[in-house]
Scaffold this motif. Structure first.
Motif, mmCIF file in Angstrom:
data_model
loop_
_atom_site.group_PDB
_atom_site.id
_atom_site.type_symbol
_atom_site.label_atom_id
_atom_site.label_comp_id
_atom_site.label_asym_id
_atom_site.label_seq_id
_atom_site.Cartn_x
_atom_site.Cartn_y
_atom_site.Cartn_z
ATOM 1 N N GLU A 132 4.944 5.257 3.012
ATOM 2 C CA GLU A 132 5.393 3.924 2.395
ATOM 3 C C GLU A 132 4.691 2.643 2.941
ATOM 4 O O GLU A 132 4.154 1.985 2.659
ATOM 5 C CB GLU A 132 7.262 3.356 2.527
ATOM 6 C CG GLU A 132 7.962 4.482 1.272
ATOM 7 C CD GLU A 132 7.530 4.528 -0.118
ATOM 8 O OE1 GLU A 132 7.245 3.842 -0.630
ATOM 9 O OE2 GLU A 132 7.028 5.825 -0.576
ATOM 10 N N GLU B 86 -12.339 2.955 -0.118
ATOM 11 C CA GLU B 86 -10.638 3.324 -0.871
ATOM 12 C C GLU B 86 -9.750 3.741 0.715
ATOM 13 O O GLU B 86 -10.419 4.568 2.114
ATOM 14 C CB GLU B 86 -11.115 4.129 -1.830
ATOM 15 C CG GLU B 86 -11.571 3.658 -3.007
ATOM 16 C CD GLU B 86 -11.837 4.652 -4.090
ATOM 17 O OE1 GLU B 86 -11.374 5.500 -3.878
ATOM 18 O OE2 GLU B 86 -12.607 4.648 -4.692
ATOM 19 N N LYS C 111 1.464 2.991 2.011
ATOM 20 C CA LYS C 111 1.288 2.400 0.272
ATOM 21 C C LYS C 111 1.339 1.094 0.660
ATOM 22 O O LYS C 111 0.675 -0.333 0.181
ATOM 23 C CB LYS C 111 1.999 2.746 0.037
ATOM 24 C CG LYS C 111 1.801 4.014 -0.925
ATOM 25 C CD LYS C 111 3.732 5.050 -1.970
ATOM 26 C CE LYS C 111 3.171 5.876 -1.882
ATOM 27 N NZ LYS C 111 4.354 6.710 -3.002
ATOM 28 N N SER C 112 2.487 0.111 1.249
ATOM 29 C CA SER C 112 2.363 -1.244 1.517
ATOM 30 C C SER C 112 1.502 -1.847 2.362
ATOM 31 O O SER C 112 0.668 -2.733 2.118
ATOM 32 C CB SER C 112 3.648 -1.340 2.308
ATOM 33 O OG SER C 112 3.654 -2.517 2.720
ATOM 34 N N GLY D 217 -4.862 -4.798 -0.694
ATOM 35 C CA GLY D 217 -6.186 -4.672 -1.695
ATOM 36 C C GLY D 217 -6.710 -4.065 -1.467
ATOM 37 O O GLY D 217 -8.202 -3.754 -2.793
ATOM 38 N N ALA E 139 -1.985 -0.968 2.524
ATOM 39 C CA ALA E 139 -2.907 -1.119 1.206
ATOM 40 C C ALA E 139 -3.214 -2.284 0.278
ATOM 41 O O ALA E 139 -3.605 -2.166 -0.289
ATOM 42 C CB ALA E 139 -2.925 0.709 1.086
ATOM 43 N N LYS E 140 -1.432 -2.281 -0.077
ATOM 44 C CA LYS E 140 -1.066 -3.094 -1.708
ATOM 45 C C LYS E 140 -1.376 -4.001 -0.752
ATOM 46 O O LYS E 140 -2.561 -4.857 -1.567
ATOM 47 C CB LYS E 140 -0.110 -2.648 -1.623
ATOM 48 C CG LYS E 140 0.361 -4.081 -2.691
ATOM 49 C CD LYS E 140 1.581 -3.738 -3.502
ATOM 50 C CE LYS E 140 1.997 -4.540 -4.642
ATOM 51 N NZ LYS E 140 3.277 -3.735 -5.568
ATOM 52 N N GLU E 141 -1.298 -4.956 0.335
ATOM 53 C CA GLU E 141 -1.080 -5.907 0.942
ATOM 54 C C GLU E 141 -2.934 -6.312 1.324
ATOM 55 O O GLU E 141 -3.067 -7.961 0.963
ATOM 56 C CB GLU E 141 -0.644 -6.140 2.494
ATOM 57 C CG GLU E 141 -0.381 -7.296 3.009
ATOM 58 C CD GLU E 141 0.227 -8.333 3.654
ATOM 59 O OE1 GLU E 141 0.401 -9.067 4.928
ATOM 60 O OE2 GLU E 141 1.247 -6.960 3.492
ATOM 61 N N ASN F 296 -8.108 -0.145 -2.923
ATOM 62 C CA ASN F 296 -7.064 1.171 -3.885
ATOM 63 C C ASN F 296 -6.995 2.617 -2.675
ATOM 64 O O ASN F 296 -7.272 3.014 -1.871
ATOM 65 C CB ASN F 296 -8.408 2.033 -4.378
ATOM 66 C CG ASN F 296 -8.504 2.641 -5.643
ATOM 67 O OD1 ASN F 296 -7.139 2.619 -5.874
ATOM 68 N ND2 ASN F 296 -9.006 3.532 -5.729
ATOM 69 N N HIS F 297 -5.703 3.506 -3.196
ATOM 70 C CA HIS F 297 -4.877 4.017 -2.283
ATOM 71 C C HIS F 297 -4.367 5.186 -2.461
ATOM 72 O O HIS F 297 -3.594 5.007 -3.808
ATOM 73 C CB HIS F 297 -3.821 3.067 -1.437
ATOM 74 C CG HIS F 297 -3.106 4.409 -0.529
ATOM 75 N ND1 HIS F 297 -2.414 4.073 -1.361
ATOM 76 C CD2 HIS F 297 -3.631 5.093 0.438
ATOM 77 C CE1 HIS F 297 -1.342 5.325 0.420
ATOM 78 N NE2 HIS F 297 -2.989 5.769 1.038
#
Length: 223
Positions: A47, A32, A50-51, A57, A53-55, A59-60
């Motif tokens: 931002e 994480e 966030k981007s 996969g 971490a999302k890419e 958990n952030h």
């Protein structure tokens, strides 16, 4: 082979912390990431984290640490303070207590998820005059955290003894050289990827990249 353990990565979305996040994903079964909003100049940093971490996969979470910017005036949180480095003085970008607080809160979050490993991208080899990037500080805090929560934390610092060229090399070994180069934000002026090219962070980053690419090209030719 991955260690069947959990890790919490202190994550800013910059070159070093992104490399550490990728390293942790290779090393640990569950990862994480935690990002701290402390009133930094550029919302783009949040931002960007966030981007990424999302890419990836991962958990952030983002934790509010805005009180820090009220307590310590510095160039990372105040636009009226110039970014500068003077010999014999701490850089104006140094934020008193930042890594102490970030790692402490990361440890609290890590314990809640059952993680014993806290990963941070601090580095003594290329550190920018920041006392809270030193190995002795990390080791001291590691002992303190273990005592304070009666929990066997391990603060992992995969970049501690690497220079910037070697940090780029690690990103390349992780198969993520272009990813780190194009998607991270290291620049003090808030310019993503290769940055403004003028601030101390950008100069250090570029010098390391140029050095690594030259070594890599030379190795390719000699082989």
């Amino acid at each position: 082979m991955k260690r069947q353990e959990k890790a919490m990565v202190v994550f800013s979305g910059g070159q070093d912390s992104t490399t550490c996040l990728l390293w942790a994903m290779r090393e640990f079964a569950e990862v994480e990431a935690v990002t701290f909003h402390y009133g930094q100049r550029h919302e783009l940093e949040i931002e960007c984290a966030k981007s990424i971490a999302k890419e990836l996969g991962v958990n952030h979470r983002v934790l509010d640490m805005s009180l820090l910017s009220q307590l310590t005036p510095n160039a990372l949180t105040r636009t009226d303070i110039e970014i500068e480095e003077k010999e014999g003085e701490l850089p104006s970008t140094f934020v008193d207590g930042r890594n102490l607080l970030f790692l402490s809160f990361a440890a609290v979050a890590a314990k809640q998820m059952g993680a014993k490993h806290i990963v941070t991208g601090v580095c003594e080899t290329d550190f920018s005059g920041y006392p809270d990037c030193r190995d002795v500080f990390i080791k001291s805090l590691n002992v303190t955290l273990n005592l304070s929560m009666d929990y066997p934390f391990v603060i992992d610092t995969p970049l501690m003894w690497l220079n910037k060229a070697e940090t780029w090399q690690l990103a390349d070994q992780l198969g993520a050289l272009d990813f780190v180069r194009t998607k991270t934000l290291t620049c003090y002026n808030g310019v993503i990827s290769d940055g403004c090219g003028e601030c101390p962070a950008c100069r250090l980053r570029k010098r390391g990249l140029d050095e690594y690419l030259a070594i890599k090209d030379k190795g390719a030719v000699s082989s």
